[in-house]
Design a protein around this motif. Structure first.
Motif, PDB file in Angstrom:
ATOM      1  N   VAL A  45      -5.319  16.241   0.373  1.00  0.00           N
ATOM      2  CA  VAL A  45      -5.912  14.907   1.015  1.00  0.00           C
ATOM      3  C   VAL A  45      -4.721  14.008   0.726  1.00  0.00           C
ATOM      4  O   VAL A  45      -4.020  14.138   0.251  1.00  0.00           O
ATOM      5  N   GLU A  46      -5.129  13.000   1.930  1.00  0.00           N
ATOM      6  CA  GLU A  46      -4.143  11.710   1.774  1.00  0.00           C
ATOM      7  C   GLU A  46      -4.977  10.645   1.110  1.00  0.00           C
ATOM      8  O   GLU A  46      -6.190  10.657   1.386  1.00  0.00           O
TER       9      GLU A  46
ATOM     10  N   ILE B 241       0.797  -1.141   0.065  1.00  0.00           N
ATOM     11  CA  ILE B 241      -0.080   0.165   0.102  1.00  0.00           C
ATOM     12  C   ILE B 241       0.974   1.352   0.086  1.00  0.00           C
ATOM     13  O   ILE B 241       1.703   1.362   0.879  1.00  0.00           O
ATOM     14  N   ASP B 242       0.520   2.190  -1.097  1.00  0.00           N
ATOM     15  CA  ASP B 242       1.383   3.377  -1.084  1.00  0.00           C
ATOM     16  C   ASP B 242       0.512   4.468  -0.529  1.00  0.00           C
ATOM     17  O   ASP B 242      -0.722   4.927  -1.253  1.00  0.00           O
TER      18      ASP B 242
ATOM     19  N   ASN C  98      -7.727   3.403  -5.908  1.00  0.00           N
ATOM     20  CA  ASN C  98      -7.168   4.468  -5.065  1.00  0.00           C
ATOM     21  C   ASN C  98      -8.510   4.847  -3.977  1.00  0.00           C
ATOM     22  O   ASN C  98      -9.824   4.444  -4.273  1.00  0.00           O
ATOM     23  N   LYS C  99      -8.137   5.388  -2.767  1.00  0.00           N
ATOM     24  CA  LYS C  99      -9.061   5.503  -1.673  1.00  0.00           C
ATOM     25  C   LYS C  99      -8.665   6.673  -1.146  1.00  0.00           C
ATOM     26  O   LYS C  99      -7.626   6.678  -0.423  1.00  0.00           O
ATOM     27  N   LEU C 100      -9.651   7.745  -0.819  1.00  0.00           N
ATOM     28  CA  LEU C 100      -9.242   8.838   0.082  1.00  0.00           C
ATOM     29  C   LEU C 100      -9.505   8.289   1.421  1.00  0.00           C
ATOM     30  O   LEU C 100     -10.148   7.674   1.826  1.00  0.00           O
ATOM     31  N   MET C 101      -8.266   8.867   2.162  1.00  0.00           N
ATOM     32  CA  MET C 101      -8.368   8.569   3.682  1.00  0.00           C
ATOM     33  C   MET C 101      -8.689   9.587   4.500  1.00  0.00           C
ATOM     34  O   MET C 101      -9.364   9.510   5.368  1.00  0.00           O
ATOM     35  N   ARG C 102      -8.006  10.646   4.361  1.00  0.00           N
ATOM     36  CA  ARG C 102      -8.308  12.105   5.192  1.00  0.00           C
ATOM     37  C   ARG C 102      -7.810  13.387   4.508  1.00  0.00           C
ATOM     38  O   ARG C 102      -7.088  13.194   3.560  1.00  0.00           O
TER      39      ARG C 102
END
Length: 129
Positions: A114-115, A70-71, A123-127
């Protein structure tokens, strides 16, 4: 290549594992003691990163299992298009679209940083920073 192979006994709660070709976060690991003719087994319970589905798998502790690489990256929000957001990676300057998670819908704004995580071509947005 966004995955590697490790032994089941090296897995820990909070790390990631691939179950049914879906990268998942490990929530619980329980091991049973070896029997008279068998080896110790590990029951891994995990939740999918991208689909939030619960998954579990039982394997011998000395068996091999795949884990995703995971990057974690940062990006800038270029545009908000309904339930999707257009992002630009701050290192490579590539642009892409990804869905907005429910818990970030009110926090995200154009121009903010965003991270996000990327693995196995998703891809997934985390925060929001």
């Amino acid at each position: 290549m966004s995955k590697k192979v490790v032994e089941v006994k090296s897995l820990k709660v909070g790390k990631y594992v691939i179950i049914d070709d879906e990268p998942s976060k490990i929530m619980n690991i329980s091991t049973s003691s070896p029997g008279k003719h068998g080896s110790a087994k590990a029951r891994i319970e995990a939740i999918g990163i991208f689909d939030n589905q619960k998954r579990s798998i039982v394997k011998p502790v000395d068996a091999k299992i795949e884990i995703p690489i995971i990057d974690k990256r940062t990006a800038q929000v270029l545009a908000i298009m309904g339930d999707d957001v257009q992002l630009m990676d701050l290192e490579t300057y590539e642009t892409f679209e990804t869905p907005i998670p429910e818990d970030l819908k009110d926090k995200i704004a154009e121009g903010s940083e965003v991270e996000y995580i990327t693995t196995m071509g998703k891809n997934k947005l985390m925060r929001v920073k």
